[in-house]
Design an enzyme around this catalytic site. Structure first.
Site, PDB file in Angstrom:
ATOM      1  N   HIS A  76       0.820  -1.222   0.000  1.00  0.00           N
ATOM      2  CA  HIS A  76       0.000   0.000   0.000  1.00  0.00           C
ATOM      3  C   HIS A  76       0.850   1.267   0.000  1.00  0.00           C
ATOM      4  O   HIS A  76       0.345   2.344  -0.303  1.00  0.00           O
ATOM      5  CB  HIS A  76      -1.050  -0.014   1.132  1.00  0.00           C
ATOM      6  N   ASP A 121       0.077  -7.570   1.710  1.00  0.00           N
ATOM      7  CA  ASP A 121       0.530  -6.170   1.707  1.00  0.00           C
ATOM      8  C   ASP A 121       2.062  -6.110   1.749  1.00  0.00           C
ATOM      9  O   ASP A 121       2.651  -5.702   2.741  1.00  0.00           O
ATOM     10  CB  ASP A 121      -0.101  -5.430   2.887  1.00  0.00           C
ATOM     11  N   GLY A 214       2.213   6.537   9.049  1.00  0.00           N
ATOM     12  CA  GLY A 214       3.572   6.960   8.692  1.00  0.00           C
ATOM     13  C   GLY A 214       4.602   5.883   9.011  1.00  0.00           C
ATOM     14  O   GLY A 214       5.738   5.948   8.561  1.00  0.00           O
ATOM     15  N   SER A 216       3.922   2.696   8.286  1.00  0.00           N
ATOM     16  CA  SER A 216       3.648   1.651   7.290  1.00  0.00           C
ATOM     17  C   SER A 216       4.864   1.296   6.463  1.00  0.00           C
ATOM     18  O   SER A 216       5.660   2.166   6.099  1.00  0.00           O
ATOM     19  CB  SER A 216       2.558   2.121   6.323  1.00  0.00           C
ATOM     20  N   GLY A 217       4.972   0.014   6.153  1.00  0.00           N
ATOM     21  CA  GLY A 217       6.083  -0.468   5.345  1.00  0.00           C
ATOM     22  C   GLY A 217       7.298  -0.805   6.185  1.00  0.00           C
ATOM     23  O   GLY A 217       8.200  -1.509   5.743  1.00  0.00           O
TER      24      GLY A 217
HETATM   25  N1  ARG Z   1      -1.832   2.332   7.405  1.00  0.00           N
HETATM   26  C1  ARG Z   1      -0.885   3.038   8.207  1.00  0.00           C
HETATM   27  C2  ARG Z   1       0.113   3.754   7.318  1.00  0.00           C
HETATM   28  O1  ARG Z   1      -0.122   3.833   6.111  1.00  0.00           O
HETATM   29  C3  ARG Z   1      -0.200   2.141   9.201  1.00  0.00           C
HETATM   30  C4  ARG Z   1      -1.088   1.910  10.310  1.00  0.00           C
HETATM   31  C5  ARG Z   1      -0.536   1.041  11.355  1.00  0.00           C
HETATM   32  N2  ARG Z   1      -1.501   1.141  12.369  1.00  0.00           N
HETATM   33  C6  ARG Z   1      -1.451   0.512  13.518  1.00  0.00           C
HETATM   34  N3  ARG Z   1      -2.396   0.755  14.375  1.00  0.00           N
HETATM   35  N4  ARG Z   1      -0.485  -0.319  13.814  1.00  0.00           N
HETATM   36  O2  ARG Z   1       1.068   4.370   7.775  1.00  0.00           O
END
Ligand code: ARG
Length: 262
Positions: A76, A121, A214, A216-217
């Site tokens: 994503h 993902d 932030g 993510s990844g």
């Molecule tokens: N989707 C979020 C991003 O794009 C990451 C979210 C992770 N959330 C969590 N509660 N661990 O940065």
């Protein structure tokens, strides 16, 4: 339930729009920003961590260096992006300065990635130049097995500390320890997600501690191996709503094969 759905949509929306929001300066609602419940750390303690950036200092996602020219991240984070417009900052505790900034030659994400269920993902970036290991830059090994439920794991990143009203990111890398929750346990009545947790996922849970927008990844690491990729969650650090990660052991073959052919 309605609130939860809104929260997920917000996460995904913020995830993809992140690059646009990080450079917004003083915000009256800004609180101290960091991974929720974490603390300042250094890149030397987590030398596999990288920052994905749109221009040379605008962070939009995390990633992990797995060999001299390959970064693992979330699908994503890459959807809709061009390799020529992504840069990787390595070897710096600060996302916006220092270390090394390298261009990206090619990127790919799993063909089976499903943006509504968040299955598969995972994605990779091939760097435009090889990067040697130093004290601040190291390759991390992929886990072959998912650690058992209860195993402590550390998640790092430059993501937000709070779910609402956090418009800027911490400049110093943050780290927090959570406990591994197997996908079946994560989908069970012990937590609140139910059947939206799949076998390509692994959860990480600790009260008031979590990854957030932030992050993510970025890497979830146990026993010096990459076990998860920050993927999603309903809000951040909410009671009985663990952080959800792409399960590296389950996605390992795709990572290795794709890294070789790109
Ligand atoms: N989707 C979020 C991003 O794009 C990451 C979210 C992770 N959330 C969590 N509660 N661990 O940065």
């Amino acid at each position: 339930m309605h609130g939860l759905v809104v929260a997920l949509v917000a996460c995904l929306a913020v995830g993809s729009a992140w690059a646009g929001t990080v450079s917004i300066s003083p915000n009256p609602f800004e609180r101290e920003g960091r991974i929720v419940g974490g603390e300042d750390t250094t890149i030397r303690a987590h030398p596999y961590q990288v920052s994905l950036q749109t221009s040379r200092s605008s962070h939009f996602c995390g990633g992990s260096l797995i060999n001299r020219n390959t970064v693992v991240t979330a699908a994503h984070c890459l959807q809709g992006r061009k390799a020529s417009k992504v840069y990787v900052r390595l070897g710096s505790t600060l996302y916006n300065e220092g270390g090394l900034v390298v261009a990206v030659r090619e990127l790919a994400y799993n063909e089976k990635y499903n943006a509504s269920t968040m299955e598969f993902d995972v994605g990779i970036l091939k760097l435009a130049e090889d990067v040697e290991e130093t004290e601040d830059i190291r390759y991390i090994e992929l886990a072959k097995e998912t650690p058992a439920t209860g195993t402590p794991a550390i998640v790092t990143g430059w993501g937000s500390k709070c779910y609402f009203w956090c418009m800027t990111l911490p400049k110093v890398l943050q780290a927090v320890v959570v406990n591994i929750v197997d996908w079946r346990v994560c989908a069970s009545d012990a937590y609140k997600y139910g059947d939206i947790i799949y076998d390509t996922m692994v959860c990480g849970y600790e009260q008031k501690k979590d990854a957030c927008q932030g992050d993510s990844g970025g890497p979830l690491v146990a026993e010096n191996k990459l076990v998860g990729i920050v993927s999603w969650g309903y809000a951040c650090a909410s009671n009985l709503l663990p952080g959800v990660y792409a399960d590296v052991a389950a996605l390992r073959e795709w990572i290795n094969e794709t890294a070789e052919k790109l």
